[in-house]
Scaffold this motif. Structure first.
Motif, PDB file in Angstrom:
ATOM      1  N   VAL A 230       0.842  -1.200   0.000  1.00 13.44           N
ATOM      2  CA  VAL A 230       0.000   0.000   0.000  1.00 13.44           C
ATOM      3  C   VAL A 230       0.874   1.246   0.000  1.00 13.44           C
ATOM      4  O   VAL A 230       0.644   2.196  -0.762  1.00 13.44           O
ATOM      5  CB  VAL A 230      -0.955   0.002   1.210  1.00 13.44           C
ATOM      6  N   ASP A 231       1.900   1.253   0.838  1.00 17.55           N
ATOM      7  CA  ASP A 231       2.809   2.403   0.906  1.00 17.55           C
ATOM      8  C   ASP A 231       3.530   2.624  -0.426  1.00 17.55           C
ATOM      9  O   ASP A 231       3.873   3.756  -0.779  1.00 17.55           O
ATOM     10  CB  ASP A 231       3.837   2.208   2.022  1.00 17.55           C
ATOM     11  N   ALA A 232       3.751   1.519  -1.155  1.00 21.30           N
ATOM     12  CA  ALA A 232       4.451   1.603  -2.442  1.00 21.30           C
ATOM     13  C   ALA A 232       3.531   2.036  -3.581  1.00 21.30           C
ATOM     14  O   ALA A 232       4.001   2.243  -4.701  1.00 21.30           O
ATOM     15  CB  ALA A 232       5.089   0.258  -2.769  1.00 21.30           C
ATOM     16  N   GLY A 233       2.234   2.150  -3.284  1.00 24.83           N
ATOM     17  CA  GLY A 233       1.325   2.665  -4.288  1.00 24.83           C
ATOM     18  C   GLY A 233       0.585   1.632  -5.104  1.00 24.83           C
ATOM     19  O   GLY A 233       0.075   1.937  -6.189  1.00 24.83           O
ATOM     20  N   PHE A 234       0.472   0.424  -4.585  1.00 28.09           N
ATOM     21  CA  PHE A 234      -0.278  -0.602  -5.316  1.00 28.09           C
ATOM     22  C   PHE A 234      -1.778  -0.406  -5.113  1.00 28.09           C
ATOM     23  O   PHE A 234      -2.238  -0.024  -4.042  1.00 28.09           O
ATOM     24  CB  PHE A 234       0.134  -1.998  -4.860  1.00 28.09           C
ATOM     25  N   ASN A 235      -2.527  -0.697  -6.160  1.00 35.01           N
ATOM     26  CA  ASN A 235      -3.982  -0.570  -6.117  1.00 35.01           C
ATOM     27  C   ASN A 235      -4.671  -1.847  -5.698  1.00 35.01           C
ATOM     28  O   ASN A 235      -5.812  -1.822  -5.216  1.00 35.01           O
ATOM     29  CB  ASN A 235      -4.524  -0.155  -7.488  1.00 35.01           C
ATOM     30  N   ALA A 236      -3.994  -2.984  -5.903  1.00 40.61           N
ATOM     31  CA  ALA A 236      -4.626  -4.270  -5.609  1.00 40.61           C
ATOM     32  C   ALA A 236      -3.573  -5.339  -5.366  1.00 40.61           C
ATOM     33  O   ALA A 236      -2.398  -5.185  -5.741  1.00 40.61           O
ATOM     34  CB  ALA A 236      -5.528  -4.694  -6.769  1.00 40.61           C
ATOM     35  N   ILE A 237      -4.008  -6.421  -4.739  1.00 39.34           N
ATOM     36  CA  ILE A 237      -3.159  -7.606  -4.577  1.00 39.34           C
ATOM     37  C   ILE A 237      -3.938  -8.816  -5.046  1.00 39.34           C
ATOM     38  O   ILE A 237      -5.166  -8.873  -4.943  1.00 39.34           O
ATOM     39  CB  ILE A 237      -2.706  -7.804  -3.113  1.00 39.34           C
ATOM     40  N   LEU A 238      -3.223  -9.777  -5.589  1.00 44.93           N
ATOM     41  CA  LEU A 238      -3.817 -11.065  -5.951  1.00 44.93           C
ATOM     42  C   LEU A 238      -3.227 -12.113  -5.028  1.00 44.93           C
ATOM     43  O   LEU A 238      -2.013 -12.277  -4.962  1.00 44.93           O
ATOM     44  CB  LEU A 238      -3.537 -11.402  -7.414  1.00 44.93           C
ATOM     45  N   MET A 239      -4.104 -12.802  -4.298  1.00 44.11           N
ATOM     46  CA  MET A 239      -3.649 -13.777  -3.309  1.00 44.11           C
ATOM     47  C   MET A 239      -4.256 -15.137  -3.596  1.00 44.11           C
ATOM     48  O   MET A 239      -5.460 -15.261  -3.790  1.00 44.11           O
ATOM     49  CB  MET A 239      -4.045 -13.332  -1.903  1.00 44.11           C
ATOM     50  N   GLY A 240      -3.396 -16.161  -3.628  1.00 48.11           N
ATOM     51  CA  GLY A 240      -3.862 -17.504  -3.890  1.00 48.11           C
ATOM     52  C   GLY A 240      -3.532 -18.474  -2.780  1.00 48.11           C
ATOM     53  O   GLY A 240      -4.357 -18.805  -1.935  1.00 48.11           O
ATOM     54  N   GLU A 241      -2.273 -18.898  -2.743  1.00 50.80           N
ATOM     55  CA  GLU A 241      -1.871 -19.967  -1.821  1.00 50.80           C
ATOM     56  C   GLU A 241      -2.126 -19.604  -0.356  1.00 50.80           C
ATOM     57  O   GLU A 241      -2.605 -20.439   0.426  1.00 50.80           O
ATOM     58  CB  GLU A 241      -0.393 -20.293  -2.019  1.00 50.80           C
ATOM     59  N   THR A 242      -1.807 -18.363   0.028  1.00 54.87           N
ATOM     60  CA  THR A 242      -1.997 -17.955   1.423  1.00 54.87           C
ATOM     61  C   THR A 242      -3.447 -18.121   1.849  1.00 54.87           C
ATOM     62  O   THR A 242      -3.742 -18.632   2.934  1.00 54.87           O
ATOM     63  CB  THR A 242      -1.553 -16.495   1.619  1.00 54.87           C
ATOM     64  N   LEU A 243      -4.367 -17.706   0.978  1.00 57.70           N
ATOM     65  CA  LEU A 243      -5.791 -17.845   1.295  1.00 57.70           C
ATOM     66  C   LEU A 243      -6.229 -19.301   1.277  1.00 57.70           C
ATOM     67  O   LEU A 243      -6.977 -19.754   2.144  1.00 57.70           O
ATOM     68  CB  LEU A 243      -6.633 -17.041   0.305  1.00 57.70           C
ATOM     69  N   MET A 244      -5.762 -20.035   0.270  1.00 61.57           N
ATOM     70  CA  MET A 244      -6.208 -21.428   0.131  1.00 61.57           C
ATOM     71  C   MET A 244      -5.755 -22.290   1.310  1.00 61.57           C
ATOM     72  O   MET A 244      -6.459 -23.216   1.717  1.00 61.57           O
ATOM     73  CB  MET A 244      -5.686 -22.020  -1.182  1.00 61.57           C
ATOM     74  N   ARG A 245      -4.609 -21.991   1.890  1.00 57.74           N
ATOM     75  CA  ARG A 245      -4.100 -22.785   3.018  1.00 57.74           C
ATOM     76  C   ARG A 245      -4.742 -22.380   4.346  1.00 57.74           C
ATOM     77  O   ARG A 245      -4.653 -23.111   5.321  1.00 57.74           O
ATOM     78  CB  ARG A 245      -2.586 -22.658   3.117  1.00 57.74           C
ATOM     79  N   SER A 246      -5.358 -21.219   4.373  1.00 59.50           N
ATOM     80  CA  SER A 246      -5.923 -20.710   5.618  1.00 59.50           C
ATOM     81  C   SER A 246      -7.258 -21.380   5.947  1.00 59.50           C
ATOM     82  O   SER A 246      -8.081 -21.621   5.067  1.00 59.50           O
ATOM     83  CB  SER A 246      -6.124 -19.201   5.524  1.00 59.50           C
ATOM     84  N   GLN A 247      -7.463 -21.652   7.216  1.00 62.35           N
ATOM     85  CA  GLN A 247      -8.751 -22.166   7.685  1.00 62.35           C
ATOM     86  C   GLN A 247      -9.700 -21.022   8.031  1.00 62.35           C
ATOM     87  O   GLN A 247     -10.864 -21.250   8.341  1.00 62.35           O
ATOM     88  CB  GLN A 247      -8.528 -23.049   8.930  1.00 62.35           C
ATOM     89  N   GLN A 248      -9.178 -19.793   7.966  1.00 66.31           N
ATOM     90  CA  GLN A 248      -9.970 -18.603   8.288  1.00 66.31           C
ATOM     91  C   GLN A 248      -9.863 -17.610   7.127  1.00 66.31           C
ATOM     92  O   GLN A 248      -9.379 -16.498   7.279  1.00 66.31           O
ATOM     93  CB  GLN A 248      -9.458 -17.977   9.596  1.00 66.31           C
ATOM     94  N   LYS A 249     -10.330 -18.019   5.972  1.00 63.15           N
ATOM     95  CA  LYS A 249     -10.162 -17.205   4.767  1.00 63.15           C
ATOM     96  C   LYS A 249     -10.829 -15.835   4.892  1.00 63.15           C
ATOM     97  O   LYS A 249     -10.255 -14.810   4.530  1.00 63.15           O
ATOM     98  CB  LYS A 249     -10.715 -17.959   3.544  1.00 63.15           C
ATOM     99  N   ALA A 250     -12.053 -15.802   5.381  1.00 60.98           N
ATOM    100  CA  ALA A 250     -12.779 -14.539   5.506  1.00 60.98           C
ATOM    101  C   ALA A 250     -12.074 -13.600   6.477  1.00 60.98           C
ATOM    102  O   ALA A 250     -11.935 -12.402   6.218  1.00 60.98           O
ATOM    103  CB  ALA A 250     -14.212 -14.799   5.955  1.00 60.98           C
ATOM    104  N   THR A 251     -11.612 -14.150   7.590  1.00 60.13           N
ATOM    105  CA  THR A 251     -10.893 -13.338   8.578  1.00 60.13           C
ATOM    106  C   THR A 251      -9.620 -12.767   7.984  1.00 60.13           C
ATOM    107  O   THR A 251      -9.265 -11.604   8.233  1.00 60.13           O
ATOM    108  CB  THR A 251     -10.556 -14.190   9.816  1.00 60.13           C
ATOM    109  N   LEU A 252      -8.942 -13.572   7.174  1.00 61.93           N
ATOM    110  CA  LEU A 252      -7.693 -13.132   6.552  1.00 61.93           C
ATOM    111  C   LEU A 252      -7.948 -11.976   5.590  1.00 61.93           C
ATOM    112  O   LEU A 252      -7.221 -10.971   5.605  1.00 61.93           O
ATOM    113  CB  LEU A 252      -7.058 -14.314   5.806  1.00 61.93           C
ATOM    114  N   ILE A 253      -8.974 -12.086   4.767  1.00 60.54           N
ATOM    115  CA  ILE A 253      -9.292 -11.018   3.819  1.00 60.54           C
ATOM    116  C   ILE A 253      -9.639  -9.732   4.561  1.00 60.54           C
ATOM    117  O   ILE A 253      -9.156  -8.640   4.216  1.00 60.54           O
ATOM    118  CB  ILE A 253     -10.454 -11.440   2.894  1.00 60.54           C
TER     119      ILE A 253
END
Length: 261
Positions: A230-253
């Motif tokens: 965010v500090d570097a000026g990105f507008n978005a992130i694409l996340m795959g593996e981190t979310l897929m491995r999480s048991q708390q996907k909604a909390t992570l987002i």
């Protein structure tokens, strides 16, 4: 190299699909669809704040099977409820265990834009994406020439979709800009070796005008990572593996959204 293998199997799969449904037949199907079937992803990215593209992915060439339990529809709808701005759906079957019907099924049950995550090498695949409900496609600079980058992006836009033009090197950033890309994704993963360097996004971000939305891809794991981007000026992130491995996907987002404030 893995990328070469991915392109090879994609070409073979494309031929099989064309034998079942010709390009002309596919075009006829697409011509009957409304042009604007999803919210405009480019307009979403230009709104304030950090936007999250949450990925539905079961496997990858580097990690093998990420999850064995794969209720893809439940995962996608939970992403949307948690505040994801778009959902990326793997449709590459040989290395990522993705399937095109996943895209159609998910699109029918969510209201946010869906990204067909695949190795687009032919206009046929762009029409396929549209026919299965995608609002976004991926164009990887490393596997396309300059004219293809222009033609494929323009085709996608003519069908009411947006294209994320993905880069990994400074030279690829220059090619993406020259092609007229409206959205650029910087992949921290080298698709030739599949090694990940989180700092790759930070090194290349300054090369892209602030008028063009930029997506950081791969290797994003923590709220600290998100805050740095965010500090570097990105507008978005694409996340795959981190979310897929999480048991708390909604909390992570939700946590990543909070880290961007």
């Amino acid at each position: 190299m893995i990328l070469d293998d991915l392109v090879t199997v994609t070409k073979k799969r494309l031929l099989r699909h064309q034998q079942v449904l010709s390009l002309d037949e596919l075009k006829q199907t697409v011509a009957q669809l409304p042009k604007d079937t999803q919210p405009n992803f480019l307009a979403i990215l230009k709104q304030p704040g950090l936007h999250i593209i949450a990925e539905v992915k079961q496997a990858s060439p580097s990690k093998g099977t990420i999850v064995t339990d794969f209720p893809y529809m439940e995962i996608a709808t939970s992403y949307e409820k948690a505040g994801a701005d778009a959902i990326s759906v793997l449709t590459e079957p040989d290395y990522f265990n993705g399937h095109l019907p996943y895209l159609k099924h998910i699109n029918d049950h969510v209201s946010v834009p869906t990204l067909r995550k695949d190795f687009t090498i032919d206009p046929y695949m762009i029409y396929e994406a549209k026919a299965n409900g995608a609002g976004i496609i991926l164009l990887i600079v490393a596997i396309l020439d300059d004219q293809q980058l222009i033609n494929y992006r323009e085709l996608a836009e003519s069908l009411g979709m947006q294209a994320i033009v993905e880069v990994h090197t400074a030279q690829e950033v220059q090619r993406a800009l020259k092609s007229g890309a409206n959205i650029i994704g910087i992949n921290n993963r080298n698709l030739k070796t599949f090694q990940v360097d989180f700092n790759n996004s930070l090194r290349l971000r300054h090369m892209i005008p602030t008028t063009i939305p930029v997506v950081a891809e791969s290797g994003i794991k923590t709220q600290e990572d998100v805050a740095i981007l965010v500090d570097a000026g990105f507008n978005a992130i694409l996340m795959g593996e981190t979310l897929m491995r999480s048991q708390q996907k909604a909390t992570l987002i939700k946590g990543f959204k909070e880290a961007a404030l």
